[in-house]
Scaffold this motif. Structure first.
Motif, PDB file in Angstrom:
ATOM      1  N   GLU A 205       9.745 -46.222   2.733  1.00 37.44           N
ATOM      2  CA  GLU A 205      10.042 -47.660   2.773  1.00 37.44           C
ATOM      3  C   GLU A 205       8.976 -48.413   3.558  1.00 37.44           C
ATOM      4  OE1 GLU A 205      13.909 -47.533   4.478  1.00 37.44           O
ATOM      5  OE2 GLU A 205      14.904 -46.886   2.623  1.00 37.44           O
ATOM      6  N   ALA A 206       8.570 -47.841   4.692  1.00 38.19           N
ATOM      7  CA  ALA A 206       7.561 -48.494   5.531  1.00 38.19           C
ATOM      8  C   ALA A 206       6.214 -48.570   4.818  1.00 38.19           C
ATOM      9  CB  ALA A 206       7.414 -47.738   6.849  1.00 38.19           C
ATOM     10  N   MET A 207       5.933 -47.552   3.969  1.00 40.99           N
ATOM     11  CA  MET A 207       4.652 -47.509   3.257  1.00 40.99           C
ATOM     12  C   MET A 207       4.697 -48.278   1.938  1.00 40.99           C
ATOM     13  SD  MET A 207       3.857 -43.452   3.917  1.00 40.99           S
ATOM     14  CE  MET A 207       2.348 -43.385   2.944  1.00 40.99           C
ATOM     15  N   GLY A 208       5.899 -48.767   1.565  1.00 41.74           N
ATOM     16  CA  GLY A 208       6.048 -49.476   0.297  1.00 41.74           C
ATOM     17  C   GLY A 208       6.052 -48.547  -0.902  1.00 41.74           C
ATOM     18  N   TRP A 209       6.379 -47.269  -0.669  1.00 40.01           N
ATOM     19  CA  TRP A 209       6.456 -46.284  -1.743  1.00 40.01           C
ATOM     20  C   TRP A 209       7.892 -46.128  -2.212  1.00 40.01           C
ATOM     21  CZ3 TRP A 209       3.072 -41.329  -0.562  1.00 40.01           C
ATOM     22  CH2 TRP A 209       1.738 -41.717  -0.398  1.00 40.01           C
ATOM     23  N   ASP A 210       8.032 -45.726  -3.464  1.00 42.51           N
ATOM     24  CA  ASP A 210       9.365 -45.482  -4.025  1.00 42.51           C
ATOM     25  C   ASP A 210       9.747 -44.026  -3.782  1.00 42.51           C
ATOM     26  OD1 ASP A 210      11.722 -45.826  -5.506  1.00 42.51           O
ATOM     27  OD2 ASP A 210      10.743 -45.041  -7.314  1.00 42.51           O
ATOM     28  N   TYR A 211      10.865 -43.800  -3.094  1.00 36.52           N
ATOM     29  CA  TYR A 211      11.355 -42.436  -2.893  1.00 36.52           C
ATOM     30  C   TYR A 211      12.158 -42.030  -4.118  1.00 36.52           C
ATOM     31  CZ  TYR A 211      13.412 -38.319  -0.729  1.00 36.52           C
ATOM     32  OH  TYR A 211      13.787 -37.026  -0.443  1.00 36.52           O
ATOM     33  N   GLN A 212      11.634 -41.052  -4.869  1.00 36.92           N
ATOM     34  CA  GLN A 212      12.185 -40.761  -6.200  1.00 36.92           C
ATOM     35  C   GLN A 212      13.438 -39.894  -6.193  1.00 36.92           C
ATOM     36  OE1 GLN A 212       9.191 -39.737  -9.202  1.00 36.92           O
ATOM     37  NE2 GLN A 212       7.609 -40.500  -7.818  1.00 36.92           N
ATOM     38  N   LEU A 213      13.799 -39.354  -5.032  1.00 35.66           N
ATOM     39  CA  LEU A 213      14.983 -38.485  -4.985  1.00 35.66           C
ATOM     40  C   LEU A 213      16.159 -39.172  -4.282  1.00 35.66           C
ATOM     41  CD1 LEU A 213      13.381 -34.990  -4.195  1.00 35.66           C
ATOM     42  CD2 LEU A 213      13.686 -36.140  -6.388  1.00 35.66           C
ATOM     43  N   LYS A 214      16.244 -40.475  -4.466  1.00 34.79           N
ATOM     44  CA  LYS A 214      17.310 -41.246  -3.803  1.00 34.79           C
ATOM     45  C   LYS A 214      18.701 -40.694  -4.108  1.00 34.79           C
ATOM     46  CE  LYS A 214      15.045 -45.802  -4.014  1.00 34.79           C
ATOM     47  NZ  LYS A 214      14.101 -45.550  -5.116  1.00 34.79           N
ATOM     48  N   GLU A 215      18.880 -40.183  -5.330  1.00 33.08           N
ATOM     49  CA  GLU A 215      20.209 -39.728  -5.754  1.00 33.08           C
ATOM     50  C   GLU A 215      20.505 -38.291  -5.347  1.00 33.08           C
ATOM     51  OE1 GLU A 215      21.935 -42.206  -7.027  1.00 33.08           O
ATOM     52  OE2 GLU A 215      20.091 -43.406  -6.906  1.00 33.08           O
ATOM     53  N   VAL A 216      19.514 -37.595  -4.821  1.00 36.76           N
ATOM     54  CA  VAL A 216      19.704 -36.181  -4.484  1.00 36.76           C
ATOM     55  C   VAL A 216      20.342 -36.065  -3.100  1.00 36.76           C
ATOM     56  CG1 VAL A 216      18.570 -33.955  -4.128  1.00 36.76           C
ATOM     57  CG2 VAL A 216      17.745 -35.515  -5.911  1.00 36.76           C
ATOM     58  N   LYS A 217      21.476 -35.413  -3.049  1.00 40.15           N
ATOM     59  CA  LYS A 217      22.188 -35.239  -1.780  1.00 40.15           C
ATOM     60  C   LYS A 217      21.704 -33.984  -1.069  1.00 40.15           C
ATOM     61  CE  LYS A 217      26.345 -37.561  -3.490  1.00 40.15           C
ATOM     62  NZ  LYS A 217      27.769 -37.403  -3.878  1.00 40.15           N
ATOM     63  N   GLU A 218      21.847 -33.979   0.259  1.00 39.36           N
ATOM     64  CA  GLU A 218      21.453 -32.802   1.029  1.00 39.36           C
ATOM     65  C   GLU A 218      22.360 -31.625   0.675  1.00 39.36           C
ATOM     66  OE1 GLU A 218      21.295 -33.999   5.122  1.00 39.36           O
ATOM     67  OE2 GLU A 218      19.477 -35.200   4.814  1.00 39.36           O
ATOM     68  N   ASN A 219      21.860 -30.417   0.926  1.00 43.83           N
ATOM     69  CA  ASN A 219      22.597 -29.217   0.538  1.00 43.83           C
ATOM     70  C   ASN A 219      23.945 -29.124   1.250  1.00 43.83           C
ATOM     71  OD1 ASN A 219      19.456 -28.212   1.191  1.00 43.83           O
ATOM     72  ND2 ASN A 219      20.176 -27.770  -0.870  1.00 43.83           N
ATOM     73  N   SER A 220      24.946 -28.682   0.518  1.00 47.87           N
ATOM     74  CA  SER A 220      26.219 -28.365   1.141  1.00 47.87           C
ATOM     75  C   SER A 220      26.122 -26.975   1.780  1.00 47.87           C
ATOM     76  CB  SER A 220      27.334 -28.356   0.088  1.00 47.87           C
ATOM     77  OG  SER A 220      27.142 -27.272  -0.812  1.00 47.87           O
ATOM     78  N   PRO A 221      26.982 -26.662   2.744  1.00 44.59           N
ATOM     79  CA  PRO A 221      26.985 -25.309   3.322  1.00 44.59           C
ATOM     80  C   PRO A 221      27.156 -24.233   2.248  1.00 44.59           C
ATOM     81  CG  PRO A 221      28.329 -26.778   4.649  1.00 44.59           C
ATOM     82  CD  PRO A 221      27.955 -27.547   3.416  1.00 44.59           C
ATOM     83  N   GLU A 222      27.952 -24.544   1.229  1.00 44.93           N
ATOM     84  CA  GLU A 222      28.194 -23.581   0.148  1.00 44.93           C
ATOM     85  C   GLU A 222      26.910 -23.303  -0.645  1.00 44.93           C
ATOM     86  OE1 GLU A 222      31.770 -25.311   1.598  1.00 44.93           O
ATOM     87  OE2 GLU A 222      30.080 -26.340   0.633  1.00 44.93           O
ATOM     88  N   GLN A 223      26.137 -24.352  -0.919  1.00 47.44           N
ATOM     89  CA  GLN A 223      24.883 -24.185  -1.653  1.00 47.44           C
ATOM     90  C   GLN A 223      23.899 -23.320  -0.869  1.00 47.44           C
ATOM     91  OE1 GLN A 223      23.950 -28.370  -2.147  1.00 47.44           O
ATOM     92  NE2 GLN A 223      24.449 -28.328  -4.338  1.00 47.44           N
ATOM     93  N   LEU A 224      23.829 -23.549   0.425  1.00 45.35           N
ATOM     94  CA  LEU A 224      22.914 -22.771   1.267  1.00 45.35           C
ATOM     95  C   LEU A 224      23.360 -21.316   1.351  1.00 45.35           C
ATOM     96  CD1 LEU A 224      22.317 -25.352   4.136  1.00 45.35           C
ATOM     97  CD2 LEU A 224      20.672 -24.647   2.398  1.00 45.35           C
TER      98      LEU A 224
END
Length: 241
Positions: A205-224
Motif C-alpha cells: 500500500e505504501a509503495m502504491g502496489w497492488d497486493y494480488q493475494l488479498k483474498e488468500v487467508k493465512e493457514n489454519s492450524p489444521e492446514q499446517l
C-alpha cells in the motif's frame, strides 16, 4: 560496496542459533506473497563497505555462541555474489558461521564460489510444479532444482524451506512430488514449513502496489498440521516455523 536493505540483530528465524541477519537489496523473483517487496528493486538499498558488515559481525560474535553466526538474506543475495566473496572469506578467517538464504535461481562462477564459502544454505523452494512456480514467482524453477542437485552432489549441507500458500503451494500432489524428488537427498538437514502471512501488505500500500493475494487467508492450524504430516512421510526433520 554491498547494497544492503536492512539488518536484524539477534535473529532466531534464519538459520541455527542467534544470528546477525543482513537483508540485501534486489531480487529477480516476483513472489506474489513477498513480505519484503521493498527489497525487490536493485536500485534501492544502501551501498555499504564490506568491512562495515565484517566489523558488525565481529562485534556481535560473543552473542552467537556455538551455533549462531551471520545470515545473508534479501532480496536475493546471490545477485551480489561477486562483491560478497571477499567478505565471506574475511568472515571465515574470523571463524564466523555463514548462512545464505537463497531462492537458488541464479548460478554462475561467482555464485558457485560463494556457495562453497558458505557453511549452510537455506534453499527456498517456492513450488515444485513448474507451472505453478512460474505463476507464483514469475520465474521457472529449473535452476533452483539444479542448485539443489549441486548441493547434494557436493555434500553441501542445506535446509529446504517451503512457504505454504493456500491455493498456490499447498496441493498434496505437488508436495508429494517434491518429497519423492528430494526425499532421498542425504544433505538436507532440515525441512522448514513457513506459514503464509500477510505482514508485508502495508508495504504494498505504501509503495502504491497492488497486493494480488488479498483474498488468500493465512493457514489454519489444521492446514499446517496436514502439511507437516505430509512432509514427514518423506523427510526426517520437519519443522513448522
Amino acid at each position: 560496496m554491498i547494497n544492503v536493505h536492512s539488518y536484524e540483530s539477534m535473529g532466531t528465524f534464519d538459520g541455527p542459533g542467534l544470528r546477525l541477519v543482513v537483508f540485501l537489496q534486489g531480487c529477480p523473483f516476483r513472489c506474489l506473497y513477498c513480505a519484503n517487496p521493498d527489497t525487490i528493486d536493485v536500485k534501492g538499498g544502501t551501498p555499504t563497505p564490506p568491512n562495515e558488515i565484517l566489523q558488525m559481525a565481529i562485534s556481535q560474535k560473543a552473542f552467537f555462541g556455538k551455533k549462531g553466526g551471520i545470515t545473508f538474506s534479501g532480496g536475493e543475495p546471490t545477485l551480489q555474489a561477486e562483491a560478497l566473496i571477499p567478505l565471506f572469506k574475511d568472515l571465515k578467517d574470523n571463524d564466523i558461521h555463514i548462512c545464505l538464504d537463497t531462492n537458488g535461481g541464479i548460478w554462475n562462477n561467482n555464485v558457485e564460489e560463494l556457495v562453497g564459502l558458505t557453511d549452510l544454505i537455506l534453499l527456498d523452494i517456492k513450488q515444485f510444479n513448474p507451472e505453478r512456480h512460474r505463476m507464483l514467482t514469475g520465474r521457472g524453477n529449473e535452476q533452483t532444482l539444479r542448485t539443489a542437485n549441486w548441493l547434494e552432489e557436493h555434500a553441501h549441507p542445506f535446509w529446504l524451506r517451503y512457504v505454504l500458500v493456500p491455493g498456490y503451494s499447498d496441493f498434496e500432489e505437488d508436495i508429494r512430488l517434491l518429497g519423492e524428488h528430494f526425499g532421498k537427498y542425504q544433505n538436507i538437514q532440515r525441512v522448514e514449513i513457513l506459514p503464509y502471512h500477510r505482514l508485508g501488505v502495508h508495504k504494498y500500500e505504501a509503495m502504491g502496489w497492488d497486493y494480488q493475494l488479498k483474498e488468500v487467508k493465512e493457514n489454519s492450524p489444521e492446514q499446517l498440521e496436514q502439511a507437516e504430516m505430509l512432509f514427514k512421510e518423506y523427510f526426517a526433520n520437519v519443522i513448522v516455523n
